[in-house]
Design an enzyme around this catalytic site. Structure first.
Site, PDB file in Angstrom:
ATOM      1  N   LYS A  52       0.862  -1.046  -0.124  1.00 55.96           N
ATOM      2  CA  LYS A  52       0.001  -0.276  -0.048  1.00 55.96           C
ATOM      3  C   LYS A  52       1.038   1.229   0.060  1.00 55.96           C
ATOM      4  O   LYS A  52       0.679   2.121  -0.614  1.00 55.96           O
ATOM      5  CB  LYS A  52      -0.850  -0.138   1.180  1.00 55.96           C
ATOM      6  CG  LYS A  52      -2.116  -1.006   1.058  1.00 55.96           C
ATOM      7  CD  LYS A  52      -2.789  -1.143   2.411  1.00 55.96           C
ATOM      8  CE  LYS A  52      -3.753  -2.562   2.062  1.00 55.96           C
ATOM      9  NZ  LYS A  52      -4.494  -3.021   3.219  1.00 55.96           N
ATOM     10  N   GLN A  96      -4.784  -1.907   9.301  1.00 55.24           N
ATOM     11  CA  GLN A  96      -4.572  -3.199   8.942  1.00 55.24           C
ATOM     12  C   GLN A  96      -5.253  -4.259   9.703  1.00 55.24           C
ATOM     13  O   GLN A  96      -5.016  -4.416  10.948  1.00 55.24           O
ATOM     14  CB  GLN A  96      -3.293  -3.291   8.565  1.00 55.24           C
ATOM     15  CG  GLN A  96      -3.054  -4.738   7.911  1.00 55.24           C
ATOM     16  CD  GLN A  96      -3.602  -4.726   6.369  1.00 55.24           C
ATOM     17  OE1 GLN A  96      -3.201  -3.823   5.657  1.00 55.24           O
ATOM     18  NE2 GLN A  96      -4.247  -5.625   5.858  1.00 55.24           N
ATOM     19  N   ASP A 119     -11.442   2.147   3.681  1.00 60.43           N
ATOM     20  CA  ASP A 119     -11.655   0.490   3.730  1.00 60.43           C
ATOM     21  C   ASP A 119     -13.155   0.512   3.429  1.00 60.43           C
ATOM     22  O   ASP A 119     -13.885  -0.535   3.087  1.00 60.43           O
ATOM     23  CB  ASP A 119     -11.285  -0.001   4.926  1.00 60.43           C
ATOM     24  CG  ASP A 119      -9.971  -0.846   4.611  1.00 60.43           C
ATOM     25  OD1 ASP A 119      -9.692  -0.863   3.334  1.00 60.43           O
ATOM     26  OD2 ASP A 119      -9.103  -0.991   5.509  1.00 60.43           O
TER      27      ASP A 119
END
Ligand code: NDP
Length: 283
Positions: A52, A96, A119
């Site tokens: 990322k 994460q 997200d």
């Protein structure tokens, strides 16, 4: 003859679009920034976070990584998220998953400002997806929709079958296909006659997490087959679909690796750009 849906090519096209828009925003004095938080030492998570970061760098997006020790407390993590929520340089915040067991994932996700939740896991964003009034889409299902669009595969009126009902892939995948007027069937581990239901699919999406789960006898001639799975079999990366035997039955199919995987990061970059545009009143 089947068409191979190439996630590397399609994700490169998305990233190019994002890169150009990021550069254009820069000329107006607007920077785009993503904060990625990782807690603990999970090796797969470390690889995802590093990928990322690389993607951000390649597209001109500011990336800040917060690598926290396994022993991080809930309060410490919540304090960091509160700071990032208020940080004008940061448009997107990503924590994460999975988090270490002593941290309450729901609580942590709910503490991210929904307008920075790139997200799209926050209940506000999940609700927005449900009613079709969204600006962020969860990256993996959004990546699948982008692939279908890129390949000119019409969803309207098609029988779409999604195997898997997780909050991050299966459920939102169903909603996105539904918003495009597909006739959607959701399957899961308690589904009866799974093979028969799958054989009815014009578009079959597998998000199960089991190698070679979708076999050729489950696939209708000419179906579009999208493999979301990321598994390891004998040390090799593979999806949920028995690719070698299914490909000739399909009209189009995604490989693993090089299919849905690269799309997920590209859509994260797209969401971060969308967040920056929203924060600056451009959308
Ligand atoms: P989950 O484990 O959360 O969900 C798996 C789903 O598959 C569940 O809904 C489960 O049903 C269903 N399932 C399991 N066994 C069967 C069965 N025998 N018959 C029918 N359905 C079954 O996984 P995720 O959704 O998080 O991920 C799915 C896969 O996608 C994984 O391989 C993951 O690594 C991959 N992935 C890939 C991404 C990418 O970027 N390409 C991103 C995210 C995930 P039930 O609900 O009844 O238990």
């Amino acid at each position: 003859m089947y068409k191979l849906i190439d996630g590397k090519v399609i994700s490169a096209a998305v990233k190019e679009r994002v890169k150009n828009e990021v550069a254009e925003l820069k000329t107006k004095g607007i920077t785009v920034g993503l904060a990625v938080i990782i807690v603990g030492e999970d090796p797969a998570s470390k690889v995802y976070v590093s990928n990322k970061k690389k993607a951000c760098e390649a597209l001109g997006i500011l990336s800040r990584e917060y690598a926290l020790p396994e022993s991080t407390t809930e309060d410490e993590l919540l304090n960091l998220i509160t700071k990032l929520n208020a940080d004008p340089e940061i448009n997107g915040i990503l924590c994460q998953l999975p988090l270490p067991k002593h941290l309450d994932e729901k609580l942590i996700i709910n503490s991210i400002d929904p307008e920075k939740d790139v997200d799209a896991f926050h209940p506000v964003n999940v609700g927005k997806i449900m009613i079709g009034d969204y600006y962020f889409l969860p990256c993996t299902p959004a990546g699948v929709m982008e692939m279908l669009k890129y390949e000119g595969i019409e969803v309207e009126g098609k029988n779409c079958v999604v195997i898997g009902r997780s909050n991050i892939v299966g459920k939102p995948m169903n909603m996105l296909l539904l918003h495009k007027n597909g006739t959607v069937t959701i399957c899961h581990s308690r589904t009866k006659n799974l093979a028969e239901i799958c054989r009815n699919a014009d578009i079959l999406v597998a998000a199960v997490g089991k190698p070679n789960f979708v076999t050729a006898d489950m696939v209708k001639d000419g179906a579009v087959v999208i493999d979301v799975g990321i598994n390891r079999l004998d040390g090799k990366l593979c999806g949920d679909v028995d690719f070698e035997n299914v490909k000739e039955k399909s009209s189009a199919i995604t490989p693993v690796p090089g299919g849905v995987g690269p799309m997920t990061i590209a859509m994260l970059m797209q969401n971060t750009l969308t967040a920056a545009k929203k924060h600056n009143g451009l959308i």
